[in-house]
Design a protein around this motif. Structure first.
Motif, mmCIF file in Angstrom:
data_model
loop_
_atom_site.group_PDB
_atom_site.id
_atom_site.type_symbol
_atom_site.label_atom_id
_atom_site.label_comp_id
_atom_site.label_asym_id
_atom_site.label_seq_id
_atom_site.Cartn_x
_atom_site.Cartn_y
_atom_site.Cartn_z
ATOM 1 N N LEU A 25 0.853 -1.191 0.000
ATOM 2 C CA LEU A 25 0.000 0.000 0.000
ATOM 3 C C LEU A 25 0.884 1.236 0.000
ATOM 4 N N SER A 26 0.652 2.144 -0.953
ATOM 5 C CA SER A 26 1.451 3.354 -1.069
ATOM 6 C C SER A 26 1.019 4.394 -0.051
ATOM 7 N N ALA A 27 1.815 5.436 0.059
ATOM 8 C CA ALA A 27 1.413 6.615 0.827
ATOM 9 C C ALA A 27 0.408 7.417 0.004
ATOM 10 N N PRO A 28 -0.343 8.329 0.622
ATOM 11 C CA PRO A 28 -1.274 9.163 -0.157
ATOM 12 C C PRO A 28 -0.535 9.967 -1.212
ATOM 13 N N ALA A 29 -1.136 10.105 -2.383
ATOM 14 C CA ALA A 29 -0.505 10.827 -3.499
ATOM 15 C C ALA A 29 -1.586 11.462 -4.356
ATOM 16 N N ILE A 63 -0.246 13.729 -10.148
ATOM 17 C CA ILE A 63 1.090 13.999 -10.678
ATOM 18 C C ILE A 63 2.093 12.968 -10.154
ATOM 19 N N ALA A 64 1.869 12.463 -8.947
ATOM 20 C CA ALA A 64 2.811 11.539 -8.310
ATOM 21 C C ALA A 64 2.343 10.089 -8.396
ATOM 22 N N ALA A 65 1.495 9.771 -9.363
ATOM 23 C CA ALA A 65 0.963 8.414 -9.450
ATOM 24 C C ALA A 65 2.064 7.386 -9.673
ATOM 25 N N ALA A 66 3.030 7.699 -10.526
ATOM 26 C CA ALA A 66 4.108 6.747 -10.802
ATOM 27 C C ALA A 66 4.923 6.474 -9.546
ATOM 28 N N ALA A 67 5.188 7.525 -8.751
ATOM 29 C CA ALA A 67 5.926 7.342 -7.504
ATOM 30 C C ALA A 67 5.115 6.503 -6.518
ATOM 31 N N ALA A 68 3.796 6.732 -6.465
ATOM 32 C CA ALA A 68 2.952 5.948 -5.569
ATOM 33 C C ALA A 68 2.929 4.482 -5.979
ATOM 34 N N TYR A 69 2.893 4.225 -7.288
ATOM 35 C CA TYR A 69 2.914 2.838 -7.766
ATOM 36 C C TYR A 69 4.227 2.158 -7.357
ATOM 37 N N LYS A 70 5.329 2.881 -7.475
ATOM 38 C CA LYS A 70 6.620 2.317 -7.074
ATOM 39 C C LYS A 70 6.647 2.045 -5.577
ATOM 40 N N GLN A 71 6.054 2.944 -4.784
ATOM 41 C CA GLN A 71 5.980 2.719 -3.340
ATOM 42 C C GLN A 71 5.206 1.449 -3.024
ATOM 43 N N ALA A 72 4.074 1.264 -3.717
ATOM 44 C CA ALA A 72 3.266 0.068 -3.475
ATOM 45 C C ALA A 72 4.044 -1.186 -3.840
ATOM 46 N N GLU A 73 4.801 -1.142 -4.939
ATOM 47 C CA GLU A 73 5.612 -2.302 -5.321
ATOM 48 C C GLU A 73 6.707 -2.569 -4.300
ATOM 49 N N GLN A 74 7.326 -1.523 -3.774
ATOM 50 C CA GLN A 74 8.357 -1.710 -2.752
ATOM 51 C C GLN A 74 7.755 -2.318 -1.487
ATOM 52 N N ALA A 75 6.595 -1.810 -1.081
ATOM 53 C CA ALA A 75 5.930 -2.371 0.097
ATOM 54 C C ALA A 75 5.543 -3.824 -0.143
ATOM 55 N N LEU A 131 0.137 -7.608 4.494
ATOM 56 C CA LEU A 131 0.120 -6.252 3.942
ATOM 57 C C LEU A 131 1.196 -5.419 4.619
ATOM 58 N N VAL A 132 1.875 -4.608 3.826
ATOM 59 C CA VAL A 132 2.840 -3.635 4.343
ATOM 60 C C VAL A 132 2.521 -2.288 3.719
ATOM 61 N N GLU A 133 2.448 -1.248 4.567
ATOM 62 C CA GLU A 133 2.258 0.113 4.090
ATOM 63 C C GLU A 133 3.617 0.774 3.891
ATOM 64 N N HIS A 134 3.751 1.523 2.825
ATOM 65 C CA HIS A 134 5.031 2.175 2.547
ATOM 66 C C HIS A 134 5.406 3.155 3.650
ATOM 67 N N GLU A 135 4.402 3.776 4.257
ATOM 68 C CA GLU A 135 4.691 4.725 5.332
ATOM 69 C C GLU A 135 5.331 4.030 6.522
ATOM 70 N N GLN A 136 5.021 2.749 6.735
ATOM 71 C CA GLN A 136 5.650 2.002 7.813
ATOM 72 C C GLN A 136 7.146 1.840 7.576
ATOM 73 N N LEU A 137 7.516 1.676 6.316
ATOM 74 C CA LEU A 137 8.929 1.494 5.994
ATOM 75 C C LEU A 137 9.718 2.752 6.296
ATOM 76 N N ALA A 138 9.123 3.905 5.963
ATOM 77 C CA ALA A 138 9.825 5.163 6.185
ATOM 78 C C ALA A 138 9.866 5.536 7.665
ATOM 79 N N ALA A 139 8.817 5.140 8.426
ATOM 80 C CA ALA A 139 8.739 5.527 9.830
ATOM 81 C C ALA A 139 9.568 4.621 10.725
ATOM 82 N N GLY A 140 9.891 3.420 10.281
ATOM 83 C CA GLY A 140 10.610 2.478 11.115
ATOM 84 C C GLY A 140 12.115 2.649 11.016
ATOM 85 N N SER A 141 12.814 1.614 11.411
ATOM 86 C CA SER A 141 14.273 1.600 11.376
ATOM 87 C C SER A 141 14.752 0.699 10.261
#
Length: 525
Positions: free
Chosen positions: A391-395, A398-410, A421-431
């Motif tokens: 799941l990507s962060a809110p976008a 204009i940032a749809a491609a970046a959001a799609y990449k975030q979802a793929e990374q998650a 399920l993993v949210e991309h925001e969890q990856l950025a907020a964690g260690s």
């Protein structure tokens, strides 16, 4: 039209004079390049105007100039600009004769005209040409869309033929001609049945260029349809290769024909195909075109902040994808909100409003299945669920491609950790440290530190602990020595031994980073 040598000669500010090759000034110029190398050919791509002062050339030697010019022509250089008043007061006769013999346009550049001015003129002309092409492309898109909505495929083909100054034809799944424009193009189109059949054997999207003595034009074939097997094909015939504006028109026609030729399917399937086209446009950075194609189908979804969900089935049945699709669409329908759902084989892509019912349904789905597994957050890679979700962060659009990449990374992290399920925001907020549990990282760390562990095992010193203390103190000798209970000179000696054993310098910040991560990855639980 792109810039030509003639347009540069007629540029009033440049004051260029033609000294040879007057008959080839209509050649397009791809770029203006300055090089004083005796042999600049390895750095040429073709289509350049080469600018020189003959700093390293034996410009008065006829044989040397013939070889030089011959190599430039062979590399596709379209013109040579020679600055007078720098190394030579006038262009040497040997160079003029060589260019005349090879037919290479030779332009005399006066002392008051800097090479930078020529480069800027070429760049500005190229940019203007590209802007005209893009503007014409968008105009073509509007006209094609208008014709497709008003006249159907026949009107669209007519508009496309006019845009490319050629002809166009549409084929059905069997390779038969459905429509062609202008009217005389039908006979040419029927000659391509075998080529269309070969195109259908390739996975969509597919395209090919057809040529040869039996064809009067340069013909492009493109598959039409969103499925693995094309449902139709488009042929476009022109006298020459397509330009940028014509390419825009063809791509727009493909997208529109994909929609119009699939109307016979159910409404739900049609909406999914529209969603796929809209998603591709968003990911390609064309939100305005996406809105134009989507119309009112998705309400304000494409304007409001949204999230992108990428779900992947890791089981052959793929039943969980269908279940998640039904769950998301039902939640959106009950809440009266729009959602874009695009199946992609063993994957499902969802574009849902941020904080909306559809996005919430995905989170609830994950929570229920995590709870069913006894609250275990991570598991071995061999014990994955049938479905993993990113799941990507809110976008915004204009940032749809970046959001799609975030979802793929998650999604990748969820797959690796055995999570539902993993949210991309969890990856950025964690260690970043939990990521070091990966087996590949541990193997790298063990290999990097093995020589130090082997040294310490012999009882000749505690290099690993000393390195950990020194790195943790950011290289402060006194503080690290105090932590270890040794003299700072002893610690300095140990760090020199670390460098000798590893063959790496601790002055390199990359080396220190790798060693610190290796120590963290191999630290006892």
């Amino acid at each position: 039209m792109p810039p030509t040598l003639a347009s540069l000669v007629h540029h009033s500010a440049l004051k260029l004079t033609v000294r040879a090759g007057e008959g080839r000034l209509d050649v397009p110029v791809r770029w203006a390049h300055v090089s004083e190398l005796a042999d600049p050919v390895p750095y040429m791509e073709g289509g350049e105007l080469l600018l020189v002062t003959a700093l390293k050339l034996d410009a008065e030697e006829p044989e040397a100039m013939r070889r030089y010019v011959r190599r430039l022509v062979g590399a596709g250089v379209v013109g040579l600009g020679f600055a007078v008043g720098v190394n030579y007061d006038e262009i040497p006769k040997a160079l003029v004769d060589a260019c005349a013999q090879e037919g290479l346009p030779l332009l005399e550049v006066p002392r008051r005209t800097p090479f930078l001015a020529i480069t800027k003129a070429v760049s500005a002309a190229i940019a203007a040409d590209q802007y005209r092409a893009v503007t014409a492309g968008f105009a073509a898109q509007r006209e094609l869309t208008k014709q497709a909505l008003g006249e159907g495929p026949e009107g669209l083909l007519g508009a496309l033929a006019a845009q490319v100054d050629g002809w166009a034809a549409l084929y059905d799944a069997s390779g038969a001609v459905v429509a062609a424009a202008p009217d005389w193009a039908g006979r040419r189109a029927t000659r391509l049945t075998a080529d269309v059949e070969r195109l259908r054997e390739r996975p969509a999207p597919a395209s090919s260029v057809v040529g040869g003595p039996e064809h009067e034009d340069r013909i492009e074939l493109h598959s039409i349809g969103t499925g693995r097997r094309p449902r139709a094909a488009l042929a476009v015939g022109t006298a020459a290769a397509l330009g940028t504006a014509e390419r825009y028109a063809v791509h727009s026609a493909i997208a529109l024909l994909t929609l119009t030729t699939e109307r016979s399917r159910s409404l739900h399937a049609a909406e999914q195909r529209i969603g796929a086209a809209v998603l591709r446009m968003l990911l390609a950075g064309e939100p305005d075109h996406a809105r134009a194609v989507a119309g009112d189908l998705y309400g304000e979804l494409l304007d409001a902040p949204f999230r992108i969900v990428v779900a992947e089935s890791v089981a052959p049945s793929g039943g969980r994808l269908d279940a998640l699709t039904e769950l998301v669409e039902s939640a959106a329908a009950r809440a009266g909100e729009s959602v874009l759902v695009v199946p992609e084989g063993e994957r499902l892509v969802v574009l849902a409003a941020d904080d909306g019912a559809a996005a919430g349904a995905c989170l609830e789905y994950a929570a229920e299945h995590e709870a069913a597994r006894g609250g275990v957050r991570d598991q071995a890679p061999g014990d994955e669920e049938e479905l993993v979700v990113g799941l990507s962060a809110p976008a915004g659009p204009i940032a749809a491609a970046a959001a799609y990449k975030q979802a793929e990374q998650a999604l990748s992290v969820a797959r690796r950790r055995g999570r539902v399920l993993v949210e991309h925001e969890q990856l950025a907020a964690g260690s970043v440290l939990p990521l070091l549990a990966d087996d590949a990282v541990k193997a790298f760390a063990d290999g990097l530190l093995r020589a130090l562990h082997d040294h310490d095992a012999t009882g000749r010193g505690d290099l690993v602990a000393s390195l950990r203390a020194w790195l943790s103190r950011h290289g402060q000798w006194d503080a690290a020595a105090a932590d270890l209970g040794v003299h700072r000179h002893t610690l300095r000696y140990r760090m020199r031994r670390v460098e000798e054993i590893l063959g790496r310098s601790l002055d390199d910040p990359d080396v220190r980073m790798e060693l610190w991560l290796a120590l963290k990855a191999t630290a006892p639980e």
